[in-house]
Design a protein around this motif. Structure first.
Motif, short mmCIF file in Angstrom:
data_model
loop_
_atom_site.label_atom_id
_atom_site.label_comp_id
_atom_site.label_asym_id
_atom_site.label_seq_id
_atom_site.Cartn_x
_atom_site.Cartn_y
_atom_site.Cartn_z
N CYS A 142 -2.55 1.86 14.29
CA CYS A 142 -1.90 3.12 13.92
C CYS A 142 -2.70 4.24 14.58
O CYS A 142 -3.85 4.50 14.21
N ALA A 143 -2.09 4.88 15.57
CA ALA A 143 -2.74 5.98 16.27
C ALA A 143 -2.38 7.29 15.60
O ALA A 143 -1.19 7.59 15.42
N ALA A 144 -3.40 8.05 15.22
CA ALA A 144 -3.18 9.33 14.54
C ALA A 144 -3.47 10.48 15.48
O ALA A 144 -4.40 10.42 16.28
N SER A 145 -2.67 11.51 15.38
CA SER A 145 -2.91 12.72 16.16
C SER A 145 -2.53 13.93 15.32
O SER A 145 -1.78 13.83 14.35
N GLY A 146 -3.05 15.08 15.72
CA GLY A 146 -2.78 16.29 14.96
C GLY A 146 -4.00 16.68 14.15
O GLY A 146 -5.13 16.52 14.57
N ARG A 147 -3.77 17.16 12.97
CA ARG A 147 -4.87 17.64 12.13
C ARG A 147 -5.67 16.48 11.54
O ARG A 147 -5.25 15.32 11.61
N ARG A 148 -6.76 16.79 10.93
CA ARG A 148 -7.64 15.81 10.32
C ARG A 148 -6.94 15.07 9.18
O ARG A 148 -6.17 15.66 8.43
N THR A 149 -7.24 13.76 9.06
CA THR A 149 -6.71 12.98 7.95
C THR A 149 -7.85 12.54 7.04
O THR A 149 -9.01 12.49 7.46
N TYR A 150 -7.51 12.20 5.83
CA TYR A 150 -8.49 11.75 4.85
C TYR A 150 -8.26 10.27 4.56
O TYR A 150 -8.32 9.47 5.49
N ASP A 151 -7.98 9.88 3.37
CA ASP A 151 -7.70 8.47 3.11
C ASP A 151 -6.52 8.04 3.97
O ASP A 151 -5.56 8.80 4.15
N ILE A 152 -6.58 6.82 4.44
CA ILE A 152 -5.50 6.32 5.31
C ILE A 152 -5.29 4.87 5.00
O ILE A 152 -6.25 4.15 4.66
N GLY A 153 -4.05 4.40 5.07
CA GLY A 153 -3.80 3.03 4.67
C GLY A 153 -2.50 2.47 5.19
O GLY A 153 -1.80 3.10 5.99
N TRP A 154 -2.21 1.27 4.72
CA TRP A 154 -1.00 0.56 5.10
C TRP A 154 -0.18 0.21 3.86
O TRP A 154 -0.74 -0.21 2.83
N PHE A 155 1.12 0.38 3.99
CA PHE A 155 2.07 -0.04 2.98
C PHE A 155 3.11 -0.91 3.66
O PHE A 155 3.23 -0.91 4.89
N ARG A 156 3.88 -1.66 2.88
CA ARG A 156 4.97 -2.45 3.46
C ARG A 156 6.18 -2.39 2.55
O ARG A 156 6.07 -2.11 1.34
N GLN A 157 7.32 -2.66 3.16
CA GLN A 157 8.57 -2.56 2.41
C GLN A 157 9.56 -3.59 2.92
O GLN A 157 9.71 -3.79 4.13
N THR A 158 10.24 -4.23 1.96
CA THR A 158 11.34 -5.13 2.28
C THR A 158 12.62 -4.53 1.71
O THR A 158 12.57 -3.71 0.79
N PRO A 159 13.77 -4.92 2.25
CA PRO A 159 15.04 -4.33 1.81
C PRO A 159 15.25 -4.43 0.30
O PRO A 159 15.04 -5.49 -0.30
N GLY A 160 15.60 -3.32 -0.31
CA GLY A 160 15.90 -3.29 -1.73
C GLY A 160 14.69 -3.16 -2.63
O GLY A 160 14.84 -3.15 -3.86
N LYS A 161 13.51 -3.08 -2.03
CA LYS A 161 12.30 -2.99 -2.84
C LYS A 161 11.54 -1.70 -2.54
O LYS A 161 11.70 -1.11 -1.47
N ASP A 162 10.71 -1.29 -3.47
CA ASP A 162 9.87 -0.11 -3.26
C ASP A 162 8.78 -0.41 -2.25
O ASP A 162 8.42 -1.58 -2.03
N ARG A 163 8.26 0.66 -1.65
CA ARG A 163 7.15 0.51 -0.73
C ARG A 163 5.94 0.00 -1.50
O ARG A 163 5.60 0.51 -2.56
N GLU A 164 5.27 -1.01 -0.95
CA GLU A 164 4.18 -1.72 -1.63
C GLU A 164 2.85 -1.44 -0.92
O GLU A 164 2.77 -1.53 0.31
N PHE A 165 1.83 -1.15 -1.70
CA PHE A 165 0.49 -0.94 -1.16
C PHE A 165 -0.04 -2.24 -0.56
O PHE A 165 0.11 -3.32 -1.15
N VAL A 166 -0.68 -2.13 0.62
CA VAL A 166 -1.30 -3.29 1.26
C VAL A 166 -2.82 -3.11 1.33
O VAL A 166 -3.58 -3.95 0.85
N ALA A 167 -3.25 -2.04 1.96
CA ALA A 167 -4.69 -1.82 2.13
C ALA A 167 -4.92 -0.35 2.46
O ALA A 167 -4.03 0.32 2.97
N ALA A 168 -6.14 0.12 2.14
CA ALA A 168 -6.49 1.50 2.45
C ALA A 168 -7.99 1.62 2.66
O ALA A 168 -8.77 0.77 2.20
#
Length: 125
Positions: free
Chosen positions: A22-48
């Motif tokens: 994941c390439a970030a550009s623009g202003r500074r970021t703080y905590d950063i992580g990954w989520f995943r989603q399958t059809p019909g389900k809410d976005r799920e936390f993976v790692a941060a």
């Protein structure tokens, strides 16, 4: 504003590996992580990974198999995924916070301000 661009998704057999970036550009970021989603389900936390201290957090379902890392010099976030399972199939999103917040909220999708467009990961059995 922050722009997040994911790459590295694809089709892999069960037991295989993938590395997402994941390439970030623009202003500074703080905590950063990954989520995943399958059809019909809410976005799920993976790692941060937190800005303060670089602490890492993982969902129980991926502990011991996935590893998150951050290269501040390249403004790039990585997710190394090993021993992939069919249930890991999802669209994976990179997310970043635009300000400091307690690590208590690191697993909450609602606490992230910026999102990438997502990259598909498909694990065949």
């Amino acid at each position: 504003q922050v722009q997040l661009v994911e790459s590295g998704g694809g089709l892999v057999q069960a037991g295989g590996s993938l590395r997402l970036s994941c390439a970030a550009s623009g202003r500074r970021t703080y905590d950063i992580g990954w989520f995943r989603q399958t059809p019909g389900k809410d976005r799920e936390f993976v790692a941060a990974i937190t800005w303060v201290g670089g602490s890492t957090y993982y969902a129980d379902s991926v502990k011991g198999r996935f590893s998150i890392s951050r290269d501040n010099a390249k403004d790039t976030l990585y997710l190394q995924m090993n021993s992939l399972k069919p249930e890991d199939t999802a669209v994976y999103y990179c997310a970043a916070k635009g300000s400091y917040s307690s690590s208590y909220f690191v697993k909450s999708a609602a606490s992230y301000d910026f999102w990438g467009q997502g990259t598909q990961v498909t694990v065949s059995s």
